[in-house]
Write an enzyme that holds these catalytic residues in place. Sequence first.
Site, PDB file in Angstrom:
ATOM      1  N   SER A  10       0.830  -1.205   0.000  1.00 58.79           N
ATOM      2  CA  SER A  10       0.000   0.000   0.000  1.00 58.79           C
ATOM      3  C   SER A  10       0.865   1.256   0.000  1.00 58.79           C
ATOM      4  O   SER A  10       1.828   1.362  -0.758  1.00 58.79           O
ATOM      5  CB  SER A  10      -0.959  -0.039   1.190  1.00 58.79           C
ATOM      6  OG  SER A  10      -1.970   0.945   1.050  1.00 58.79           O
ATOM      7  N   ASP A 129      -9.623  -3.492  -6.374  1.00 57.16           N
ATOM      8  CA  ASP A 129      -9.227  -2.565  -5.317  1.00 57.16           C
ATOM      9  C   ASP A 129     -10.247  -1.438  -5.152  1.00 57.16           C
ATOM     10  O   ASP A 129     -10.579  -0.738  -6.106  1.00 57.16           O
ATOM     11  CB  ASP A 129      -7.858  -1.960  -5.637  1.00 57.16           C
ATOM     12  CG  ASP A 129      -7.125  -1.499  -4.387  1.00 57.16           C
ATOM     13  OD1 ASP A 129      -7.764  -0.861  -3.534  1.00 57.16           O
ATOM     14  OD2 ASP A 129      -5.925  -1.784  -4.273  1.00 57.16           O
ATOM     15  N   HIS A 185      -7.972  -4.677  -1.871  1.00 53.33           N
ATOM     16  CA  HIS A 185      -6.696  -4.123  -1.433  1.00 53.33           C
ATOM     17  C   HIS A 185      -6.029  -5.005  -0.373  1.00 53.33           C
ATOM     18  O   HIS A 185      -6.651  -5.371   0.636  1.00 53.33           O
ATOM     19  CB  HIS A 185      -6.948  -2.722  -0.862  1.00 53.33           C
ATOM     20  CG  HIS A 185      -5.717  -1.909  -0.684  1.00 53.33           C
ATOM     21  ND1 HIS A 185      -4.923  -1.503  -1.733  1.00 53.33           N
ATOM     22  CD2 HIS A 185      -5.131  -1.403   0.441  1.00 53.33           C
ATOM     23  CE1 HIS A 185      -3.926  -0.782  -1.278  1.00 53.33           C
ATOM     24  NE2 HIS A 185      -4.012  -0.716   0.035  1.00 53.33           N
TER      25      HIS A 185
END
Length: 209
Positions: A10, A129, A185
């Site tokens: 991330s 995502d 994600h």
Amino acid sequence: QGGFNAIGYSQGNLVIRGYVERFNDPPVFNFVSIHGPMLGVAGFPQCDMKASICKTIDHSLGILAYTSAVQNNLAQANYFRDPMRINQFLKGDLFLADVNNDRAGKENWLYKENFSKLNKLVLVKAKEDTEIFPRESEWFGYYRDGGFDEILSMEDTVWYSEDRFGLKTLAEAGKIYKHETPGNHLQFSQEFLIEMVNTYFKEGHFPQK
């Protein structure tokens, strides 16, 4: 010896990218970015920018994003790139505009030199995502400036065509690798992570002395 491999998750990938471009001493050999907002984000998590309500929220909160108070106290604002507020972004952003070499006349070409030294740049995108908008940012793609209707692939962006920080150099040398993971994600299996390490971090993927 003399450097290291780096893997990020991330927003941590932007820390690695910043290190490579600005310092890279000791150097990063191979960089694996898993679900990283490499060209920033244009919206808030779980809020699809195609939805009118999300555009309204973005407009309201985005007004504050480039103020010094927010930039100095909220890390996420440092990589918030609103395609509707490019002038404000260029004026107020404290991180992304710099590492992108976005400010004409203020480029730091050391960033390109350092980033181009990567042996492998591995970009992993989550197919579904909902944390990063656009998710194509994970592959160095982004919205075209001026709106949310068109998403450019990495190769169609100005950062690539002008090779502002070394993307084109790496691509033409065959050093960029793209992967996708199913799901949202940071949803990936341990087996996938091991595959990335075995594929890109083992002997044979280091610069020759």
